[in-house]
Design a protein around this motif. Structure first.
Motif, PDB file in Angstrom:
ATOM      1  N   PHE A  99     -44.591  28.425  74.847  1.00 44.95           N
ATOM      2  CA  PHE A  99     -43.783  29.521  75.387  1.00 44.95           C
ATOM      3  C   PHE A  99     -42.305  29.347  75.028  1.00 44.95           C
ATOM      4  O   PHE A  99     -41.647  30.290  74.579  1.00 44.95           O
ATOM      5  CB  PHE A  99     -43.950  29.609  76.900  1.00 44.95           C
ATOM      6  CG  PHE A  99     -43.089  30.653  77.546  1.00 44.95           C
ATOM      7  CD1 PHE A  99     -43.411  32.002  77.442  1.00 44.95           C
ATOM      8  CD2 PHE A  99     -41.939  30.297  78.239  1.00 44.95           C
ATOM      9  CE1 PHE A  99     -42.602  32.979  78.019  1.00 44.95           C
ATOM     10  CE2 PHE A  99     -41.129  31.261  78.825  1.00 44.95           C
ATOM     11  CZ  PHE A  99     -41.459  32.601  78.711  1.00 44.95           C
ATOM     12  N   LEU A 100     -41.780  28.127  75.212  1.00 46.83           N
ATOM     13  CA  LEU A 100     -40.362  27.888  74.940  1.00 46.83           C
ATOM     14  C   LEU A 100     -40.026  27.995  73.462  1.00 46.83           C
ATOM     15  O   LEU A 100     -38.900  28.356  73.110  1.00 46.83           O
ATOM     16  CB  LEU A 100     -39.958  26.515  75.480  1.00 46.83           C
ATOM     17  CG  LEU A 100     -40.006  26.353  77.002  1.00 46.83           C
ATOM     18  CD1 LEU A 100     -39.574  24.947  77.405  1.00 46.83           C
ATOM     19  CD2 LEU A 100     -39.125  27.394  77.701  1.00 46.83           C
ATOM     20  N   SER A 101     -41.007  27.706  72.586  1.00 43.65           N
ATOM     21  CA  SER A 101     -40.765  27.842  71.152  1.00 43.65           C
ATOM     22  C   SER A 101     -40.485  29.286  70.768  1.00 43.65           C
ATOM     23  O   SER A 101     -39.856  29.553  69.728  1.00 43.65           O
ATOM     24  CB  SER A 101     -41.966  27.318  70.356  1.00 43.65           C
ATOM     25  OG  SER A 101     -43.066  28.232  70.420  1.00 43.65           O
ATOM     26  N   HIS A 143     -36.013  35.025  69.124  1.00 43.21           N
ATOM     27  CA  HIS A 143     -37.352  34.421  69.089  1.00 43.21           C
ATOM     28  C   HIS A 143     -37.643  33.632  67.812  1.00 43.21           C
ATOM     29  O   HIS A 143     -38.811  33.383  67.490  1.00 43.21           O
ATOM     30  CB  HIS A 143     -38.436  35.484  69.307  1.00 43.21           C
ATOM     31  CG  HIS A 143     -38.244  36.265  70.564  1.00 43.21           C
ATOM     32  ND1 HIS A 143     -38.137  35.675  71.807  1.00 43.21           N
ATOM     33  CD2 HIS A 143     -38.120  37.603  70.787  1.00 43.21           C
ATOM     34  CE1 HIS A 143     -37.961  36.610  72.736  1.00 43.21           C
ATOM     35  NE2 HIS A 143     -37.938  37.783  72.134  1.00 43.21           N
ATOM     36  N   GLY A 144     -36.600  33.225  67.116  1.00 47.70           N
ATOM     37  CA  GLY A 144     -36.760  32.312  65.990  1.00 47.70           C
ATOM     38  C   GLY A 144     -37.712  32.842  64.923  1.00 47.70           C
ATOM     39  O   GLY A 144     -37.674  34.008  64.536  1.00 47.70           O
ATOM     40  N   PHE A 145     -38.570  31.943  64.435  1.00 52.22           N
ATOM     41  CA  PHE A 145     -39.486  32.311  63.348  1.00 52.22           C
ATOM     42  C   PHE A 145     -40.596  33.237  63.816  1.00 52.22           C
ATOM     43  O   PHE A 145     -41.314  33.819  62.989  1.00 52.22           O
ATOM     44  CB  PHE A 145     -40.097  31.057  62.710  1.00 52.22           C
ATOM     45  CG  PHE A 145     -41.062  30.320  63.601  1.00 52.22           C
ATOM     46  CD1 PHE A 145     -42.416  30.634  63.607  1.00 52.22           C
ATOM     47  CD2 PHE A 145     -40.606  29.315  64.446  1.00 52.22           C
ATOM     48  CE1 PHE A 145     -43.314  29.959  64.431  1.00 52.22           C
ATOM     49  CE2 PHE A 145     -41.496  28.630  65.267  1.00 52.22           C
ATOM     50  CZ  PHE A 145     -42.844  28.952  65.261  1.00 52.22           C
ATOM     51  N   TRP A 146     -40.774  33.369  65.133  1.00 55.45           N
ATOM     52  CA  TRP A 146     -41.854  34.213  65.633  1.00 55.45           C
ATOM     53  C   TRP A 146     -41.595  35.698  65.371  1.00 55.45           C
ATOM     54  O   TRP A 146     -42.531  36.457  65.119  1.00 55.45           O
ATOM     55  CB  TRP A 146     -42.049  33.996  67.136  1.00 55.45           C
ATOM     56  CG  TRP A 146     -42.661  32.682  67.497  1.00 55.45           C
ATOM     57  CD1 TRP A 146     -42.047  31.620  68.105  1.00 55.45           C
ATOM     58  CD2 TRP A 146     -44.020  32.276  67.286  1.00 55.45           C
ATOM     59  NE1 TRP A 146     -42.926  30.580  68.280  1.00 55.45           N
ATOM     60  CE2 TRP A 146     -44.146  30.950  67.779  1.00 55.45           C
ATOM     61  CE3 TRP A 146     -45.123  32.888  66.713  1.00 55.45           C
ATOM     62  CZ2 TRP A 146     -45.342  30.250  67.732  1.00 55.45           C
ATOM     63  CZ3 TRP A 146     -46.326  32.195  66.669  1.00 55.45           C
ATOM     64  CH2 TRP A 146     -46.428  30.889  67.162  1.00 55.45           C
ATOM     65  N   PHE A 147     -40.311  36.123  65.447  1.00 62.07           N
ATOM     66  CA  PHE A 147     -40.050  37.561  65.287  1.00 62.07           C
ATOM     67  C   PHE A 147     -40.367  38.069  63.889  1.00 62.07           C
ATOM     68  O   PHE A 147     -40.985  39.140  63.750  1.00 62.07           O
ATOM     69  CB  PHE A 147     -38.609  37.914  65.656  1.00 62.07           C
ATOM     70  CG  PHE A 147     -38.332  39.390  65.530  1.00 62.07           C
ATOM     71  CD1 PHE A 147     -38.836  40.284  66.468  1.00 62.07           C
ATOM     72  CD2 PHE A 147     -37.620  39.900  64.452  1.00 62.07           C
ATOM     73  CE1 PHE A 147     -38.619  41.656  66.341  1.00 62.07           C
ATOM     74  CE2 PHE A 147     -37.402  41.255  64.318  1.00 62.07           C
ATOM     75  CZ  PHE A 147     -37.898  42.133  65.269  1.00 62.07           C
ATOM     76  N   PRO A 206     -35.340  30.323  71.270  1.00 64.50           N
ATOM     77  CA  PRO A 206     -34.541  30.617  70.062  1.00 64.50           C
ATOM     78  C   PRO A 206     -33.950  32.025  70.074  1.00 64.50           C
ATOM     79  O   PRO A 206     -34.546  32.956  70.649  1.00 64.50           O
ATOM     80  CB  PRO A 206     -35.564  30.467  68.922  1.00 64.50           C
ATOM     81  CG  PRO A 206     -36.643  29.605  69.476  1.00 64.50           C
ATOM     82  CD  PRO A 206     -36.736  29.980  70.929  1.00 64.50           C
ATOM     83  N   LEU A 207     -32.787  32.159  69.452  1.00 63.24           N
ATOM     84  CA  LEU A 207     -32.164  33.465  69.323  1.00 63.24           C
ATOM     85  C   LEU A 207     -33.095  34.412  68.577  1.00 63.24           C
ATOM     86  O   LEU A 207     -33.626  34.060  67.523  1.00 63.24           O
ATOM     87  CB  LEU A 207     -30.829  33.325  68.573  1.00 63.24           C
ATOM     88  CG  LEU A 207     -30.013  34.610  68.394  1.00 63.24           C
ATOM     89  CD1 LEU A 207     -29.528  35.125  69.744  1.00 63.24           C
ATOM     90  CD2 LEU A 207     -28.821  34.342  67.469  1.00 63.24           C
TER      91      LEU A 207
END
Length: 238
Positions: free
Chosen positions: A19-21, A28-32, A25-26
């Motif tokens: 969840f925190l990964s 949502h980092g690499f997830w977005f 991150p701004l």
């Protein structure tokens, strides 16, 4: 329970870390980029292939949700048919405990996760909506898509299959998860992370306390004994 406590805490830690990964991150980092890229890929396919458009529309119709319930029911039925009368009653009670668990974990996740976001179909301009392309009843949007409640129920079902029916049932249950949860992503009603972050992290945090402790067995025993047709005598699980 003490022997399983390290495993419970490990699964909880994995859920929190997952969840925190995504949450910390701004943007949502690499997830977005993964979320956005997957949505736009499938969104463009809607107008490239009429067959794909109909497939996505039909698999997100409410009737398809009924088929997912039927698939889960058939898997449990395969074990129910092989059991004796007592075993059949127990399988039914396992199903009731599973539903109760799903309701509790879903409500806790909805209340405790500090996230509220609209589905990708409501987040990007100039995109295609299946309901506008075909004008048939289908779920292609959600004002609050995180966490994915449909995916969460399917993952909880998978956990119960592993706990009570073994690895083979678990693998079949995971196939059911993919078949019936992924269409929500393909149509844009959910981000991929609604399921792989929201649903999965909630399940990793909540479900071990039910299945890796005596709690689920005790609830099954209580239901077996005190619901209509029971013997009002709790059998102790060793």
């Amino acid at each position: 329970m003490m022997k399983r406590l390290p495993l419970i805490l490990l699964l909880n830690a994995l859920g929190v870390a997952l969840f925190l990964s995504w949450y910390l991150p701004l943007n949502h980092g690499f997830w977005f980029p993964l979320d956005s890229g997957l949505f736009h890929f499938f969104n463009q396919e809607l107008v490239k292939s009429r067959a794909f458009l109909w497939l996505v529309a039909l698999t997100n119709n409410r009737a398809f949700d009924g088929i997912s319930l039927l698939a889960m029911g058939c898997l449990m039925l395969s074990f129910w048919r092989k059991a004796d009368a007592e075993g059949r009653r127990r399988i039914i009670m396992i199903g009731l405990v599973m539903l109760l668990t799903a309701v509790v974990i879903n409500q806790l996740a909805q209340g405790l996760m500090p996230v509220k976001r609209a589905s990708p179909s409501l987040s990007f301009p100039d995109i295609y909506r299946v309901s506008e392309l075909l004008h048939i009843p289908t779920k292609d949007a959600s004002k609050d898509s995180f966490p994915g409640d449909h995916g969460m129920m399917l993952l909880i079902f998978s956990g119960f299959m592993l706990r009570y029916f073994g690895k083979k049932a678990f693998v079949i249950a995971l196939i059911i998860v993919v078949v019936f949860a992924f269409p929500r992503v393909m149509i844009g009603a959910h981000w991929l992370t609604d399921i792989v972050i929201g649903s999965l992290s909630a399940v990793l945090i909540g479900l071990p306390w039910m299945l890796l402790t005596p709690l689920s067995d005790r609830l099954v025993d209580l239901f077996c004994c005190y619901l209509p047709g029971g013997r009002n005598k709790i059998k102790t699980n060793k």
